[in-house]
Design a protein around this motif. Structure first.
Motif, short mmCIF file in Angstrom:
data_model
loop_
_atom_site.label_atom_id
_atom_site.label_comp_id
_atom_site.label_asym_id
_atom_site.label_seq_id
_atom_site.Cartn_x
_atom_site.Cartn_y
_atom_site.Cartn_z
N MET A 273 2.22 8.15 5.26
CA MET A 273 0.91 8.56 4.73
C MET A 273 1.03 9.11 3.32
SD MET A 273 -2.18 8.28 5.38
CE MET A 273 -3.27 8.53 3.99
N PRO A 274 2.03 9.95 3.02
CA PRO A 274 2.19 10.37 1.62
C PRO A 274 2.40 9.18 0.67
CG PRO A 274 3.44 11.81 3.05
CD PRO A 274 2.95 10.68 3.91
N ALA A 275 3.10 8.14 1.14
CA ALA A 275 3.29 6.95 0.30
C ALA A 275 1.96 6.27 0.00
CB ALA A 275 4.25 5.97 0.98
N HIS A 276 1.08 6.17 1.00
CA HIS A 276 -0.24 5.58 0.77
C HIS A 276 -1.03 6.41 -0.25
CE1 HIS A 276 0.34 2.64 3.84
NE2 HIS A 276 0.31 3.50 4.85
N LEU A 277 -0.97 7.73 -0.13
CA LEU A 277 -1.71 8.59 -1.04
C LEU A 277 -1.17 8.50 -2.47
CD1 LEU A 277 -2.12 11.68 1.29
CD2 LEU A 277 -3.90 10.06 0.62
N THR B 186 0.81 -1.22 0.00
CA THR B 186 0.00 0.00 0.00
C THR B 186 0.84 1.27 0.00
OG1 THR B 186 -0.14 -0.02 2.41
CG2 THR B 186 -1.91 -1.14 1.20
N SER B 187 2.15 1.13 -0.07
CA SER B 187 3.01 2.32 -0.07
C SER B 187 3.96 2.31 -1.28
CB SER B 187 3.80 2.42 1.23
OG SER B 187 4.56 1.26 1.45
N ALA B 188 3.61 1.52 -2.28
CA ALA B 188 4.33 1.49 -3.55
C ALA B 188 3.28 1.31 -4.63
CB ALA B 188 5.35 0.36 -3.58
N SER B 189 3.64 1.62 -5.87
CA SER B 189 2.65 1.57 -6.95
C SER B 189 3.27 1.07 -8.24
CB SER B 189 2.06 2.97 -7.16
OG SER B 189 3.08 3.87 -7.56
N LEU B 190 2.40 0.85 -9.21
CA LEU B 190 2.81 0.47 -10.56
C LEU B 190 2.18 1.44 -11.55
CD1 LEU B 190 2.21 -3.38 -10.36
CD2 LEU B 190 4.42 -2.20 -10.21
N THR B 191 2.91 1.76 -12.60
CA THR B 191 2.37 2.57 -13.68
C THR B 191 3.18 2.29 -14.94
OG1 THR B 191 1.57 4.79 -14.25
CG2 THR B 191 3.76 4.66 -13.26
N ILE B 192 2.67 2.74 -16.06
CA ILE B 192 3.35 2.61 -17.34
C ILE B 192 3.63 4.01 -17.87
CG2 ILE B 192 3.12 1.84 -19.74
CD1 ILE B 192 1.31 -0.43 -18.67
N ASN B 193 4.88 4.22 -18.30
CA ASN B 193 5.22 5.52 -18.87
C ASN B 193 6.50 5.39 -19.68
OD1 ASN B 193 5.40 8.57 -19.10
ND2 ASN B 193 3.59 8.27 -17.80
N GLU B 194 7.08 6.52 -20.04
CA GLU B 194 8.24 6.54 -20.93
C GLU B 194 9.42 5.79 -20.33
OE1 GLU B 194 11.47 9.64 -22.77
OE2 GLU B 194 9.39 10.31 -22.67
N ASN B 195 10.06 4.96 -21.17
CA ASN B 195 11.19 4.17 -20.69
C ASN B 195 12.53 4.64 -21.27
OD1 ASN B 195 11.07 3.33 -23.34
ND2 ASN B 195 10.85 1.16 -22.89
N THR C 18 6.49 1.65 -28.18
CA THR C 18 7.93 1.78 -28.38
C THR C 18 8.63 2.42 -27.19
OG1 THR C 18 7.58 1.97 -30.76
CG2 THR C 18 9.69 2.77 -29.90
N TRP C 19 8.04 3.45 -26.61
CA TRP C 19 8.69 4.19 -25.53
C TRP C 19 8.06 3.92 -24.17
CZ3 TRP C 19 12.92 5.45 -27.67
CH2 TRP C 19 12.96 5.87 -28.99
N GLN C 20 7.36 2.79 -24.04
CA GLN C 20 6.69 2.50 -22.77
C GLN C 20 7.45 1.46 -21.95
OE1 GLN C 20 2.72 1.39 -24.13
NE2 GLN C 20 1.95 3.28 -23.22
N GLY C 21 7.44 1.66 -20.64
CA GLY C 21 8.00 0.70 -19.70
C GLY C 21 7.14 0.66 -18.45
N ILE C 22 7.30 -0.42 -17.69
CA ILE C 22 6.56 -0.59 -16.44
C ILE C 22 7.42 -0.03 -15.32
CG2 ILE C 22 5.45 -2.24 -14.89
CD1 ILE C 22 5.41 -4.16 -17.40
N TYR C 23 6.84 0.88 -14.53
CA TYR C 23 7.54 1.50 -13.42
C TYR C 23 7.05 0.91 -12.10
CZ TYR C 23 8.58 5.89 -16.10
OH TYR C 23 9.01 6.84 -16.97
N LEU C 24 7.98 0.72 -11.19
CA LEU C 24 7.68 0.59 -9.77
C LEU C 24 7.82 1.98 -9.19
CD1 LEU C 24 7.39 -0.85 -6.98
CD2 LEU C 24 9.90 -1.00 -6.99
N GLY C 25 6.78 2.46 -8.53
CA GLY C 25 6.87 3.70 -7.76
C GLY C 25 7.14 3.32 -6.31
N GLU C 26 8.37 3.54 -5.87
CA GLU C 26 8.72 3.27 -4.46
C GLU C 26 8.54 4.59 -3.72
OE1 GLU C 26 8.93 2.23 -1.24
OE2 GLU C 26 9.63 0.46 -2.33
N HIS C 27 7.54 4.63 -2.85
CA HIS C 27 7.18 5.88 -2.21
C HIS C 27 7.68 6.00 -0.77
CE1 HIS C 27 4.87 6.37 -5.77
NE2 HIS C 27 4.05 5.39 -5.47
N ARG C 28 8.35 4.99 -0.27
CA ARG C 28 8.93 5.05 1.09
C ARG C 28 10.43 5.28 0.97
NH1 ARG C 28 6.23 3.04 5.63
NH2 ARG C 28 7.72 4.47 6.58
N ASN C 29 11.00 5.89 2.00
CA ASN C 29 12.45 6.07 2.03
C ASN C 29 13.17 4.74 2.15
OD1 ASN C 29 12.24 8.88 1.84
ND2 ASN C 29 12.00 9.08 4.06
#
Length: 140
Positions: A89-93, A46-55, A115-126
């Motif tokens: 809490m910011p990581a959850h949001l 709940t404090s990390a995310s996934l998204t797709i964007n430029e790679n 062509t320019w897409q990749g899967i990102y891990l958003g690590e929101h905790r220190n």
């Protein structure tokens, strides 16, 4: 229809946005057996995310981190959930804004990313630690 599912443990990473496309593809070789289908990747946190964007340009990931840090501030005195640290809490949001899963078409045995897409891990905790993914692929 074929259905395949694997768990993938991602190594701990520093706070920020990280390309994980290769790790996902390497852990789910069965995608190559599917001519047409779907791949869903779900993060069990709940404090990390996934998204797709430029790679291609790594500054995109730097700008993502800057944008989300400005948009969802730490140390907001209005947060009631604050006992796990200023970044929790910011990581959850941030996770709620970006989401806990991505769905990608499979075409001719490959993830049908642009062509320019990749899967990102958003690590929101220190110090988030290892992150667990469930990868499910299905199709014909």
């Amino acid at each position: 229809m074929k259905i395949y599912q694997h768990a993938l443990s991602l190594r701990a990473r520093k706070r920020g946005f990280h390309l994980i496309t290769d790790e996902i593809e390497n852990s789910m070789k069965e995608i190559s057996l599917i001519k047409a289908g779907i791949c869903q990747i779900f993060i069990q946190h709940t404090s990390a995310s996934l998204t797709i964007n430029e790679n291609a340009d790594p500054t995109v990931r730097v700008d993502f981190e800057m944008f989300f840090n400005k948009t969802v501030m730490e140390n907001d005195p209005a947060y009631e959930h604050d006992y796990e640290g200023a970044d929790d809490m910011p990581a959850h949001l941030k996770s709620a804004l970006l989401g806990s899963s991505v769905t990608i078409p499979i075409r001719n045995g490959r993830l049908a990313l642009g062509t320019w897409q990749g899967i990102y891990l958003g690590e929101h905790r220190n110090h988030g630690g290892p992150r667990q993914l469930i990868i499910t692929a299905w199709g014909e």
